[in-house]
Design a protein around this motif. Structure first.
Motif, PDB file in Angstrom:
ATOM      1  N   LEU A 202       0.858  -1.186   0.000  1.00 40.04           N
ATOM      2  CA  LEU A 202       0.000   0.000   0.000  1.00 40.04           C
ATOM      3  C   LEU A 202       0.891   1.231   0.000  1.00 40.04           C
ATOM      4  O   LEU A 202       1.871   1.302   0.747  1.00 40.04           O
ATOM      5  CB  LEU A 202      -0.903   0.044   1.232  1.00 40.04           C
ATOM      6  N   THR A 203       0.557   2.189  -0.830  1.00 40.00           N
ATOM      7  CA  THR A 203       1.258   3.467  -0.873  1.00 40.00           C
ATOM      8  C   THR A 203       0.221   4.574  -0.800  1.00 40.00           C
ATOM      9  O   THR A 203      -0.589   4.710  -1.722  1.00 40.00           O
ATOM     10  CB  THR A 203       2.082   3.612  -2.166  1.00 40.00           C
ATOM     11  N   VAL A 209       0.537   0.210  -8.951  1.00 41.82           N
ATOM     12  CA  VAL A 209       0.781  -0.615 -10.136  1.00 41.82           C
ATOM     13  C   VAL A 209       2.252  -0.458 -10.483  1.00 41.82           C
ATOM     14  O   VAL A 209       2.686   0.590 -10.961  1.00 41.82           O
ATOM     15  CB  VAL A 209      -0.110  -0.170 -11.313  1.00 41.82           C
ATOM     16  N   ARG A 210       3.020  -1.494 -10.236  1.00 43.97           N
ATOM     17  CA  ARG A 210       4.459  -1.432 -10.508  1.00 43.97           C
ATOM     18  C   ARG A 210       4.823  -2.072 -11.847  1.00 43.97           C
ATOM     19  O   ARG A 210       5.931  -1.892 -12.327  1.00 43.97           O
ATOM     20  CB  ARG A 210       5.242  -2.085  -9.374  1.00 43.97           C
ATOM     21  N   ALA A 211       3.907  -2.816 -12.433  1.00 40.41           N
ATOM     22  CA  ALA A 211       4.169  -3.449 -13.726  1.00 40.41           C
ATOM     23  C   ALA A 211       2.937  -3.281 -14.606  1.00 40.41           C
ATOM     24  O   ALA A 211       1.836  -3.662 -14.220  1.00 40.41           O
ATOM     25  CB  ALA A 211       4.496  -4.922 -13.547  1.00 40.41           C
ATOM     26  N   PRO A 479      11.112   7.366 -10.974  1.00 41.17           N
ATOM     27  CA  PRO A 479      10.778   5.940 -10.839  1.00 41.17           C
ATOM     28  C   PRO A 479      10.639   5.477  -9.395  1.00 41.17           C
ATOM     29  O   PRO A 479       9.980   4.469  -9.137  1.00 41.17           O
ATOM     30  CB  PRO A 479      11.959   5.238 -11.524  1.00 41.17           C
ATOM     31  N   ASP A 480      11.250   6.190  -8.440  1.00 40.08           N
ATOM     32  CA  ASP A 480      11.165   5.765  -7.049  1.00 40.08           C
ATOM     33  C   ASP A 480       9.886   6.241  -6.369  1.00 40.08           C
ATOM     34  O   ASP A 480       9.689   5.990  -5.183  1.00 40.08           O
ATOM     35  CB  ASP A 480      12.383   6.263  -6.263  1.00 40.08           C
ATOM     36  N   ASP A 481       9.011   6.918  -7.099  1.00 35.23           N
ATOM     37  CA  ASP A 481       7.778   7.450  -6.510  1.00 35.23           C
ATOM     38  C   ASP A 481       6.572   6.849  -7.234  1.00 35.23           C
ATOM     39  O   ASP A 481       6.011   7.439  -8.149  1.00 35.23           O
ATOM     40  CB  ASP A 481       7.766   8.978  -6.623  1.00 35.23           C
ATOM     41  N   ALA A 482       6.187   5.636  -6.810  1.00 33.77           N
ATOM     42  CA  ALA A 482       5.060   4.961  -7.453  1.00 33.77           C
ATOM     43  C   ALA A 482       3.747   5.689  -7.207  1.00 33.77           C
ATOM     44  O   ALA A 482       2.809   5.557  -7.997  1.00 33.77           O
ATOM     45  CB  ALA A 482       4.957   3.524  -6.958  1.00 33.77           C
ATOM     46  N   ALA A 529       1.091   7.872 -17.679  1.00 38.11           N
ATOM     47  CA  ALA A 529      -0.169   8.330 -17.094  1.00 38.11           C
ATOM     48  C   ALA A 529      -1.136   7.172 -16.899  1.00 38.11           C
ATOM     49  O   ALA A 529      -1.848   7.102 -15.891  1.00 38.11           O
ATOM     50  CB  ALA A 529      -0.802   9.399 -17.975  1.00 38.11           C
ATOM     51  N   ILE A 530      -1.180   6.253 -17.848  1.00 33.06           N
ATOM     52  CA  ILE A 530      -2.066   5.092 -17.720  1.00 33.06           C
ATOM     53  C   ILE A 530      -1.725   4.292 -16.472  1.00 33.06           C
ATOM     54  O   ILE A 530      -2.608   3.861 -15.723  1.00 33.06           O
ATOM     55  CB  ILE A 530      -1.974   4.214 -18.985  1.00 33.06           C
ATOM     56  N   ARG A 531      -0.427   4.068 -16.235  1.00 34.70           N
ATOM     57  CA  ARG A 531      -0.032   3.334 -15.029  1.00 34.70           C
ATOM     58  C   ARG A 531      -0.563   4.008 -13.778  1.00 34.70           C
ATOM     59  O   ARG A 531      -1.089   3.363 -12.866  1.00 34.70           O
ATOM     60  CB  ARG A 531       1.499   3.241 -14.952  1.00 34.70           C
TER      61      ARG A 531
END
Length: 642
Positions: A202-203, A209-211, A479-482, A529-531
């Motif tokens: 959880l963030t 979504v990481r992938a 990239p480090d800020d999902a 943006a979709i991610r």
């Protein structure tokens, strides 16, 4: 109160509940009362109360709600002995294994056995503070908290208190979904629905979504299609603006512009996978839209569309907004292209004639006509970049559908107005309602692109790409800020992210059509943006705060604090998905790796320095204070969709 970078799930739940209650109160207000209040309609339903007030209410309601239950029930909750598995604590844990074992251990404790096995080989210089929260049917039914130098002890005691908060029986949390947090170590996880007994990251209250791959996107397209079909009123065939997912209810209005947006997306879905049901739903929605169109020539409103239909009073609201007419034109022209039925083009043409009547000599646009007592209409004259862009797009599209030069001439007048503003202020635009922001700026891009397609003007085309590039540079791509990766700075809602993705997809297609170099920069922006949008989409893993997960499935909720769905959030996201789907490969599209567990939880750090590793997660440029205000900044009907 916790900062935005450390908001607990329990706090977010209470904020969402308060916001939902405020939204219900706002939505029940009659249009006449709203006009009498003299306040603009907020894009976010919770706008009736400021963000600090909501957060204060959340703190007051959330801190001690379960204290009495815990005190009364804890003595009868089993206190199991903790056992270490044979062979010791085991190897160093990775993120996924740690979450799985943590959730499994808490489940053991909640089941009420005499012994529990804990295989969590972590040590820290600071004590572990554990919080266990239980959710059932969208309600927070339990919360327990404990601290100890040993992680297993802290988790056990927090789990026991959560059981006590839920009534104390062994089965108290059997049907609940568990959230486990270690706030001082910046760790939060939720029990998986699809992977029983496992934990998910959880963030900020989101399952990130990481992938991202094409298969996931195809599934979300199907989910979104189902949501849009459900949001259509079965009797009137119009569409609701808001679905309050935490309370499982729609507001008591149907909105013409959201009906138009939904019908347009249904037509895109029909083009993606032909389905007579989708075409039928789009034509029925168009019937509602056309029923909301004025044909009164005496007061010069003919062609305009009434903004909303009050389901309680069974009558339209006397408000005629240029954005509503513009977006309706988009849909009517597309429906004419699909069906070749002249009634749709005729409706679009008289709407375009009304838009011309709302233009000023300098090309700017009057926003709306508001009905007064006695039948007179009052002009709402403030200039909105959103409305100006929408009118330019609508007139440009009407010209392409009719080849009538008067619409191109009118569009050119407004295009010159926007170009002059860009020449003076640059590509990052605001208006009389908003400070410079990416939504207003993207409407300038989209509308000038529509004008380019109508006129072929290379000078305007250069401005389109220059301003699109300016927006690309403003996208959050760390990239480090999902939590924020793929979002645009100063665009804090899912609707804004979806709209920007949709615009960038249109720019990408035009770039490809012109065989220009470097088009992938727009494609990459859309994929990012979709991610980000997908982690704001209700699905099995992200629906723990809603009453009816099946009804919410496919809905894109507004923000981490406001979990309602606004229809345009879904439409914009779906349009971006559908525009890009054929351009995407079958392999991984984007991956955001997670930092190693020990590094991410700062296990070896001194307590005083623990905040340093989290500095990059703070809201940038003071956006935290803007998030609640984002929906309050425009007039009624002047938001990212309208």
């Amino acid at each position: 109160m916790p900062s935005s970078r450390a908001l607990s799930v329990a706090t977010l739940f209470v904020v969402a509940a308060v916001s939902s209650a405020l939204a219900i109160g706002c939505d029940s207000r009659k249009p006449a009362e709203e006009a009498a209040a003299g306040k603009p309609d907020a894009a976010a339903p919770a706008a009736a109360t400021s963000a600090p007030a909501v957060r204060k209410a959340a703190a007051t309601q959330g801190d001690d709600r379960f204290a009495a239950q815990i005190a009364a029930n804890l003595p009868r909750v089993p206190d199991p002995a903790i056992q270490i598995p044979e062979g010791g604590a085991g190897a160093e844990l990775d993120n996924d294994t740690f979450r799985d074992r943590t959730v499994a251990f808490v489940r053991q404790v909640a089941a009420g056995g005499d012994k529990v096995t804990c295989d969590l080989s972590l040590s820290s210089k600071r004590p572990f503070r554990a919080v266990v929260v239980g959710f059932q049917e969208g309600k927070q039914i339990a919360r327990g908290e404990a601290s100890d130098a040993g992680l297993c002890v802290a988790l056990k005691e927090a789990a026991r208190r959560a059981v006590a908060a839920a009534g104390g029986a062994r089965e108290a949390l059997a049907g609940a979904r568990l959230v486990v947090e270690l706030p001082d170590h910046r760790e939060s996880m939720i029990e998986s629905v699809e992977r029983k007994g496992k934990g998910l990251e959880l963030t900020q209250g989101l399952v990130p979504v990481r992938a991202l791959d094409k298969a996931l996107l195809a599934k979300r397209i199907e989910d979104g299609k189902g949501y849009l079909l459900r949001v259509i009123d079965p009797a009137h065939k119009g569409v609701h603006k808001y679905y309050h997912a935490p309370a499982d209810r729609f507001e008591d209005e149907l909105h013409t512009i959201y009906t138009a947006s939904t019908a347009l997306t249904l037509l895109k879905l029909h083009a993606y996978k032909p389905d007579p049901r989708l075409l039928r739903a789009a034509t029925e929605a168009a019937g509602f839209m056309m029923g909301m169109q004025s044909h009164e020539t005496r007061d010069r409103t003919a062609g305009a569309f009434f903004y909303a239909f009050d389901l309680e009073r069974k009558r339209p609201e006397r408000r005629l907004v240029v954005g509503t007419a513009s977006k309706s034109i988009f849909t009517l022209i597309e429906l004419y292209n699909v069906t070749k039925e002249k009634k749709y083009l005729e409706s679009a043409v008289i709407a375009a004639d009304w838009l011309i009547s709302m233009q000023r000599p300098d090309g700017s646009v009057r926003s709306a006509l508001v009905g007064q007592e006695g039948g007179a209409w009052k002009v709402q004259g403030k200039e909105s970049t959103l409305y100006t862009g929408q009118v330019l797009s609508a007139l440009s599209r009407t010209y392409r559908a009719t080849n009538n030069k008067k619409y191109l001439d009118a569009a050119a007048q407004t295009a010159d107005f926007l170009l002059a503003r860009i020449a003076k202020k640059g590509c990052f635009l605001g208006d009389e309602y908003r400070k410079p922001n990416p939504i207003s700026s993207s409407w300038a891009v989209q509308s000038l692109l529509d004008f380019v397609k109508a006129s072929g003007d290379p000078r305007v085309e250069q401005t389109v790409f220059r301003c699109a590039d300016d927006l690309v540079k403003r996208q959050w791509r760390r990239p480090d800020d999902a939590y924020r990766y793929g979002r645009w700075q100063r665009s804090l809602s899912s609707s804004g992210s979806g709209w920007l993705a949709e615009v960038m997809s249109e720019v990408h297609h035009h770039c490809r059509t012109k065989a220009m170099p470097g088009c992938d920069r727009y494609k990459d922006a859309v994929v990012a943006a979709i991610r980000q949008i997908l982690q704001y989409t209700y699905g099995p893993e992200n629906s723990f705060m809603v009453k009816n997960p099946k009804a919410a499935a496919g809905g894109v909720f507004w923000s981490v604090r406001d979990r309602y769905v606004r229809t345009d959030s879904v439409c914009h996201a779906m349009n971006a998905y559908l525009n890009m789907f054929g351009e995407l490969g079958d392999g991984p599209l984007l991956t955001l790796p997670e930092r190693p567990l020990a590094e991410r939880m700062a296990l070896a750090a001194e307590a005083a320095s623990a905040g340093a590793a989290d500095a990059g997660v703070a809201e940038e440029d003071g956006e935290e204070s803007d998030e609640a205000a984002a929906g309050q900044s425009g007039p009624k009907g002047d938001d990212p969709e309208e």
